[in-house]
Every structure is written in structure tokens, then in C-alpha cells.
Design a protein around this motif. Structure first.
Motif, PDB file in Angstrom:
ATOM      1  N   TYR A 126      38.694   2.818  84.818  1.00 41.08           N
ATOM      2  CA  TYR A 126      39.122   3.427  83.045  1.00 41.08           C
ATOM      3  C   TYR A 126      37.200   3.773  83.113  1.00 41.08           C
ATOM      4  CZ  TYR A 126      43.508   2.818  81.201  1.00 41.08           C
ATOM      5  OH  TYR A 126      45.018   3.086  81.639  1.00 41.08           O
ATOM      6  N   GLN A 127      36.466   3.399  83.197  1.00 39.01           N
ATOM      7  CA  GLN A 127      34.836   3.114  83.540  1.00 39.01           C
ATOM      8  C   GLN A 127      34.839   4.644  84.537  1.00 39.01           C
ATOM      9  OE1 GLN A 127      33.164   0.091  84.462  1.00 39.01           O
ATOM     10  NE2 GLN A 127      33.837  -1.207  82.996  1.00 39.01           N
ATOM     11  N   LEU A 128      35.557   4.734  85.442  1.00 38.88           N
ATOM     12  CA  LEU A 128      35.295   5.773  86.095  1.00 38.88           C
ATOM     13  C   LEU A 128      35.600   6.929  85.477  1.00 38.88           C
ATOM     14  CD1 LEU A 128      36.151   4.364  89.832  1.00 38.88           C
ATOM     15  CD2 LEU A 128      33.275   5.132  89.111  1.00 38.88           C
ATOM     16  N   LEU A 129      36.654   6.623  85.362  1.00 41.34           N
ATOM     17  CA  LEU A 129      37.449   8.228  84.333  1.00 41.34           C
ATOM     18  C   LEU A 129      36.547   8.824  83.287  1.00 41.34           C
ATOM     19  CD1 LEU A 129      39.897   9.350  84.139  1.00 41.34           C
ATOM     20  CD2 LEU A 129      40.927   8.217  82.405  1.00 41.34           C
ATOM     21  N   GLU A 130      36.388   7.749  82.709  1.00 41.05           N
ATOM     22  CA  GLU A 130      34.519   7.415  81.224  1.00 41.05           C
ATOM     23  C   GLU A 130      33.587   8.340  81.923  1.00 41.05           C
ATOM     24  OE1 GLU A 130      33.968   8.689  77.294  1.00 41.05           O
ATOM     25  OE2 GLU A 130      36.054   8.388  78.735  1.00 41.05           O
ATOM     26  N   PHE A 131      33.606   8.165  83.493  1.00 40.08           N
ATOM     27  CA  PHE A 131      32.052   8.742  83.768  1.00 40.08           C
ATOM     28  C   PHE A 131      32.279  10.136  84.180  1.00 40.08           C
ATOM     29  CE2 PHE A 131      28.932   9.358  87.924  1.00 40.08           C
ATOM     30  CZ  PHE A 131      28.246   8.858  87.148  1.00 40.08           C
ATOM     31  N   CYS A 132      33.232  10.240  84.594  1.00 40.08           N
ATOM     32  CA  CYS A 132      33.266  12.057  85.211  1.00 40.08           C
ATOM     33  C   CYS A 132      33.665  12.958  83.899  1.00 40.08           C
ATOM     34  CB  CYS A 132      35.130  11.679  86.167  1.00 40.08           C
ATOM     35  SG  CYS A 132      35.076  10.983  87.721  1.00 40.08           S
ATOM     36  N   LYS A 133      34.539  11.972  82.589  1.00 36.90           N
ATOM     37  CA  LYS A 133      35.260  12.764  81.685  1.00 36.90           C
ATOM     38  C   LYS A 133      33.124  13.373  80.904  1.00 36.90           C
ATOM     39  CE  LYS A 133      36.890  13.445  77.508  1.00 36.90           C
ATOM     40  NZ  LYS A 133      37.252  12.317  76.569  1.00 36.90           N
ATOM     41  N   ASN A 134      31.801  12.922  81.086  1.00 39.26           N
ATOM     42  CA  ASN A 134      30.525  12.707  80.838  1.00 39.26           C
ATOM     43  C   ASN A 134      30.527  13.461  81.316  1.00 39.26           C
ATOM     44  OD1 ASN A 134      31.784  11.513  77.929  1.00 39.26           O
ATOM     45  ND2 ASN A 134      30.770   9.173  79.323  1.00 39.26           N
TER      46      ASN A 134
END
Length: 333
Positions: A126-134
Motif C-alpha cells: 500500500y505504501q508503494l501504491l501511494e508512492f506511485c500515485k504521488n
């Protein structure tokens, strides 16, 4: 030997295991250049072995071949080799290194929608998902920036309190959007207010993308027009390699410790002054680096003695030593 005979050849017993063991040992000691060919040999014997594939991925990432690492990760995911979620995390990290944030976001979002994530992997994914989104959102902002906005961005950049903050900014450049940041980079390369090391790191970042863009680079009162694509194809410079080769010949057996100091000084000098070269007199700069290496080790150096064959004067030698010393003084930030 016939094809039938070749097909009957059997590898030495435990050869694969020995190759993996030796490669892993090199990898643990950060010797990725030595580990890679061993993992490649092992891969030829077994291209479905998770430890071999993982070793190849790590080596290629560390050696800057993230594109090959991506293909290997895709193989592990597609063929279900090893732990799926561990491979997925590795794959996402490679995509992030490549700047493929949208691909990473879409891939991970699809996995989350189709599967219930294991608890031991959920937080990281989930942290990687948020990072990619940002990162995707940041890239969108960059694409829409006008020259005026990029100029304001540059003013904010130069207003940062220390060079480390500037370097972090440079490292965060979206390398797949270089064309969209051209005006910002033009300001960075031409401004005397930006530290030479920051300019070098920024220029190396542009070079990695092999984009055909010209920039005017100013350092130490000199200005030079460079093409990022051409620089990528012409470095390292033969002159620089020749100086290092002569230092090695001069000191390898006589004083290996001094040789290490000398090579480090020379490489730092080239890095900070890049893309400018100090000249083309190999003997002059070999002696200058040798002299300043002695001085830094607290030993005497007679810089007043000119080269016996007349390839440079004592004054030229003193000038080169002075330049090396000045660059060395700003090399540690």
C-alpha cells in the motif's frame, strides 16, 4: 562434435550450486560486477531457479541495468517462480527506479482488486501504491509548468539551505520528463550560484536518459555547450584514463596506499569539473596528482622541478597543483 554428442554433455556435479554460492558471496560484499557473470552461468543451467533469478535482478539493478531487471521480474511473476508477493515488491521497486510510476500504480491496483493481500506484505504494498500515485501527480504538474513557473521553481531550488537538499531535489528529477524541465535545467547549468557537484549530478541524470538536448554549462568561470546524448557516448575520456594508468604504473608497486589516494583525488577532480577537462597533457597532470597526493599524506613534494623531457614547465606544474588543491577543498560537502 555432433549436435547429438553436445546434447549429451552433462554439467559437473553441483556446478550450479557452486556458481550460486560464489556469486552470492560476491554480491554480499557488494562485488556485483564479479557476481553477475556467475549468476548468468548458473541461469544457463537452470532458468527457473528463484535464487539465481533474484541474484540477477539485484546485480542488474546495482549495475544500472534496470531494464533487464524488469524483464527478469516479469519472468518470475509470469512463471510463478518463488514467492509471488516478494517478487511483486521487487518488480515495483525496479519500476520506480525506471520512473514507470503509472505502470507500477496500475499493476499494483489490479493485484489489490483481485486478491486479498497477505498481512505481512500489505503495508509495504500500500505504501508503494501511494508512492506511485504521488509521483504520477507530480509528473502531471511538471508537464503543465510554464517557463515562468519553472523559473520560480529554480528560485526555490537555489534558496535551499544546503547542498544536500539541492542534491535530493536533483535526485528526484523525473528522468522520463526531461524535456518538460528543460528551462529549469538551463537555469541550473548556467547559474554560478549552483555548486559544481550539483551541476554534475544533474548533468549525469540527463545523460542517463540519452536525450538529444543541448545545454550551456558554466563552471569556474568557463562556459561550454554540451549535448547530453553525445556526452553519454564519449565518456569516460581517454585522457582521464591515461592519467590514471600512468599513476598506476608509477605507484602500484612502490606505494599502493598513495596510489589509492591519488586515484581518488583524480576521480573527484574529474567529477566536480565535468564536463570540462583540465587539459590534454597526461604527464603534467600525472605529476600534479602525484604531488598533491604526497602533500595530503604529509610528505614533501618538489613542485619546482620540471619534467626532464620538457613536456611541461615548473610553472605549469605548480598551476595544475593549485587547481587540484582548490577543487579538493570544495569536494567534501
Amino acid at each position: 562434435m555432433s549436435n547429438e554428442q553436445q546434447n549429451k554433455i552433462v554439467a559437473f556435479p553441483l556446478l550450479k550450486e557452486r556458481l550460486v554460492e560464489k556469486a552470492t558471496d560476491h554480491m554480499q560484499h557488494k562485488q556485483f560486477q564479479e557476481a553477475l557473470p556467475l549468476f548468468e552461468q548458473a541461469y544457463e543451467l537452470d532458468n527457473k531457479h528463484h535464487e539465481i533469478l533474484l541474484g540477477l535482478v539485484i546485480c542488474h539493478v546495482e549495475l544500472g541495468d534496470a531494464g533487464i531487471a524488469k524483464e527478469l521480474c516479469e519472468q518470475m511473476l509470469k512463471e510463478d517462480i518463488g514467492d509471488y508477493y516478494h517478487n511483486l515488491q521487487m518488480y515495483l521497486m525496479v519500476l520506480i527506479q525506471l520512473g514507470h510510476y503509472h505502470e507500477g500504480y496500475v499493476t499494483l491496483q489490479a493485484v489489490i482488486q483481485e486478491h486479498k493481500l497477505p498481512s505481512e506484505h500489505a503495508e509495504q504494498l500500500y505504501q508503494l501504491l501511494e508512492f506511485c500515485k504521488n509521483r504520477m501527480n507530480q509528473e502531471q504538474v511538471i508537464e503543465e509548468q510554464t517557463e515562468e513557473e519553472q523559473l520560480e521553481q529554480f528560485k526555490s531550488f537555489t534558496a535551499l539551505d544546503n547542498i544536500q537538499d539541492q542534491l535530493e531535489w536533483v535526485h528526484s528529477l523525473k528522468t522520463k520528463r526531461i524535456e518538460k524541465q528543460r528551462f529549469f535545467l538551463e537555469q541550473l547549468f548556467s547559474s554560478e550560484a549552483v555548486h559544481p557537484i550539483v551541476k554534475t549530478v544533474a548533468l549525469k541524470t540527463v545523460m542517463e536518459e540519452e536525450v538529444d538536448i543541448d545545454f550551456m554549462v558554466t563552471k569556474f568561470g568557463e562556459t561550454k555547450k554540451v549535448n547530453a546524448l553525445q556526452l553519454q557516448r564519449t565518456t569516460p575520456y581517454f585522457f582521464a584514463e591515461q592519467v590514471e594508468a600512468q599513476l598506476t604504473e608509477k605507484l602500484e608497486h612502490e606505494n599502493p596506499t598513495l596510489l589509492q589516494v591519488a586515484v581518488e583525488i583524480w576521480q573527484r577532480h574529474l567529477f566536480i569539473t565535468f564536463p570540462f577537462l583540465p587539459g590534454d597533457n597526461v604527464k603534467l597532470w600525472t605529476e600534479a596528482v602525484y604531488a598533491i597526493s604526497l602533500l595530503m599524506q604529509g610528505e614533501e613534494s618538489d613542485a619546482a622541478v620540471a619534467e626532464e623531457d620538457g613536456s611541461f614547465s615548473a610553472a605549469e606544474l605548480r598551476k595544475a597543483i593549485k587547481e587540484l588543491k582548490e577543487i579538493e577543498e570544495i569536494s567534501f560537502i
